[in-house]
Design a protein around this motif. Structure first.
Motif, PDB file in Angstrom:
ATOM      1  N   THR A  83      -2.547   8.107  -5.554  1.00  0.00           N
ATOM      2  CA  THR A  83      -1.921   9.035  -4.613  1.00  0.00           C
ATOM      3  C   THR A  83      -2.921   9.418  -3.528  1.00  0.00           C
ATOM      4  O   THR A  83      -4.133   9.266  -3.702  1.00  0.00           O
ATOM      5  CB  THR A  83      -1.442  10.335  -5.302  1.00  0.00           C
ATOM      6  N   ILE A  84      -2.400   9.921  -2.429  1.00  0.00           N
ATOM      7  CA  ILE A  84      -3.257  10.407  -1.353  1.00  0.00           C
ATOM      8  C   ILE A  84      -4.115  11.562  -1.870  1.00  0.00           C
ATOM      9  O   ILE A  84      -5.298  11.661  -1.547  1.00  0.00           O
ATOM     10  CB  ILE A  84      -2.412  10.874  -0.145  1.00  0.00           C
ATOM     11  N   GLU A  85      -3.543  12.409  -2.689  1.00  0.00           N
ATOM     12  CA  GLU A  85      -4.297  13.538  -3.250  1.00  0.00           C
ATOM     13  C   GLU A  85      -5.482  13.046  -4.076  1.00  0.00           C
ATOM     14  O   GLU A  85      -6.581  13.598  -3.986  1.00  0.00           O
ATOM     15  CB  GLU A  85      -3.388  14.437  -4.091  1.00  0.00           C
ATOM     16  N   ASP A  86      -5.286  12.008  -4.875  1.00  0.00           N
ATOM     17  CA  ASP A  86      -6.392  11.427  -5.645  1.00  0.00           C
ATOM     18  C   ASP A  86      -7.488  10.912  -4.708  1.00  0.00           C
ATOM     19  O   ASP A  86      -8.670  11.124  -4.949  1.00  0.00           O
ATOM     20  CB  ASP A  86      -5.907  10.261  -6.514  1.00  0.00           C
ATOM     21  N   ILE A  92      -7.417   5.348   2.851  1.00  0.00           N
ATOM     22  CA  ILE A  92      -8.807   4.971   2.566  1.00  0.00           C
ATOM     23  C   ILE A  92      -9.402   4.193   3.743  1.00  0.00           C
ATOM     24  O   ILE A  92     -10.558   4.415   4.110  1.00  0.00           O
ATOM     25  CB  ILE A  92      -8.889   4.168   1.256  1.00  0.00           C
ATOM     26  N   ASN A  93      -8.628   3.309   4.338  1.00  0.00           N
ATOM     27  CA  ASN A  93      -9.140   2.518   5.458  1.00  0.00           C
ATOM     28  C   ASN A  93      -9.468   3.359   6.687  1.00  0.00           C
ATOM     29  O   ASN A  93     -10.207   2.898   7.558  1.00  0.00           O
ATOM     30  CB  ASN A  93      -8.162   1.405   5.825  1.00  0.00           C
ATOM     31  N   GLY A  94      -8.973   4.575   6.747  1.00  0.00           N
ATOM     32  CA  GLY A  94      -9.285   5.462   7.863  1.00  0.00           C
ATOM     33  C   GLY A  94     -10.508   6.328   7.632  1.00  0.00           C
ATOM     34  O   GLY A  94     -10.958   7.027   8.536  1.00  0.00           O
ATOM     35  N   LEU A  95     -11.052   6.280   6.428  1.00  0.00           N
ATOM     36  CA  LEU A  95     -12.235   7.084   6.104  1.00  0.00           C
ATOM     37  C   LEU A  95     -13.498   6.441   6.665  1.00  0.00           C
ATOM     38  O   LEU A  95     -13.506   5.265   7.016  1.00  0.00           O
ATOM     39  CB  LEU A  95     -12.371   7.219   4.583  1.00  0.00           C
ATOM     40  N   ARG A  96     -14.564   7.223   6.711  1.00  0.00           N
ATOM     41  CA  ARG A  96     -15.863   6.678   7.113  1.00  0.00           C
ATOM     42  C   ARG A  96     -16.247   5.560   6.153  1.00  0.00           C
ATOM     43  O   ARG A  96     -15.922   5.606   4.969  1.00  0.00           O
ATOM     44  CB  ARG A  96     -16.942   7.765   7.082  1.00  0.00           C
ATOM     45  N   TYR A  97     -16.962   4.566   6.665  1.00  0.00           N
ATOM     46  CA  TYR A  97     -17.306   3.387   5.854  1.00  0.00           C
ATOM     47  C   TYR A  97     -18.131   3.736   4.621  1.00  0.00           C
ATOM     48  O   TYR A  97     -17.923   3.148   3.558  1.00  0.00           O
ATOM     49  CB  TYR A  97     -18.049   2.347   6.697  1.00  0.00           C
ATOM     50  N   PHE A 154      -3.394  12.545   9.042  1.00  0.00           N
ATOM     51  CA  PHE A 154      -2.779  11.406   8.364  1.00  0.00           C
ATOM     52  C   PHE A 154      -1.338  11.724   7.981  1.00  0.00           C
ATOM     53  O   PHE A 154      -0.424  10.944   8.249  1.00  0.00           O
ATOM     54  CB  PHE A 154      -3.594  11.036   7.119  1.00  0.00           C
ATOM     55  N   TYR A 155      -1.123  12.882   7.367  1.00  0.00           N
ATOM     56  CA  TYR A 155       0.238  13.267   6.978  1.00  0.00           C
ATOM     57  C   TYR A 155       1.129  13.462   8.198  1.00  0.00           C
ATOM     58  O   TYR A 155       2.282  13.033   8.211  1.00  0.00           O
ATOM     59  CB  TYR A 155       0.221  14.550   6.137  1.00  0.00           C
ATOM     60  N   ARG A 156       0.590  14.083   9.238  1.00  0.00           N
ATOM     61  CA  ARG A 156       1.375  14.327  10.451  1.00  0.00           C
ATOM     62  C   ARG A 156       1.828  13.008  11.073  1.00  0.00           C
ATOM     63  O   ARG A 156       3.000  12.836  11.422  1.00  0.00           O
ATOM     64  CB  ARG A 156       0.559  15.141  11.451  1.00  0.00           C
ATOM     65  N   LEU A 157       0.911  12.064  11.184  1.00  0.00           N
ATOM     66  CA  LEU A 157       1.259  10.777  11.783  1.00  0.00           C
ATOM     67  C   LEU A 157       2.181   9.960  10.878  1.00  0.00           C
ATOM     68  O   LEU A 157       3.039   9.221  11.374  1.00  0.00           O
ATOM     69  CB  LEU A 157      -0.004   9.991  12.116  1.00  0.00           C
ATOM     70  N   SER A 158       2.018  10.072   9.581  1.00  0.00           N
ATOM     71  CA  SER A 158       2.901   9.362   8.649  1.00  0.00           C
ATOM     72  C   SER A 158       4.336   9.842   8.797  1.00  0.00           C
ATOM     73  O   SER A 158       5.267   9.040   8.808  1.00  0.00           O
ATOM     74  CB  SER A 158       2.437   9.572   7.202  1.00  0.00           C
ATOM     75  N   ILE A 159       4.490  11.140   8.912  1.00  0.00           N
ATOM     76  CA  ILE A 159       5.836  11.700   9.093  1.00  0.00           C
ATOM     77  C   ILE A 159       6.409  11.275  10.438  1.00  0.00           C
ATOM     78  O   ILE A 159       7.572  10.884  10.543  1.00  0.00           O
ATOM     79  CB  ILE A 159       5.799  13.240   8.965  1.00  0.00           C
TER      80      ILE A 159
END
Length: 67
Positions: A49-52, A31-36, A10-15
């Motif tokens: 935050t992403i960390e949260d 969150i939308n990329g996580l398992r349902y 996620f971080y790699r693609l965001s950058i």
């Protein structure tokens, strides 16, 4: 572990995408990329935050593994 690889990607693609998003947009996209089953558990939380979101996801996965 699923979340570690997902979060790194996620971080790699965001950058790589290079477009600016505010934190709430990034959290929603993460969150939308996580398992349902995990999305269902953490969408009710106020995550800023992403960390949260990452930490909440880990807790949900641990809970699911205990069952």
């Amino acid at each position: 572990m699923y979340f570690k690889e997902y979060t790194e990607e996620f971080y790699r693609l965001s950058i790589r995408a290079g477009h600016a998003e505010d934190d709430m947009e990034k959290v929603a996209r993460y969150i939308n990329g996580l398992r349902y089953d995990i999305q269902d558990e953490i969408k009710l939380l106020s995550l800023t935050t992403i960390e949260d979101a990452y930490q909440a996801s880990l807790k949900v996965e641990e809970k699911m593994l205990r069952k």
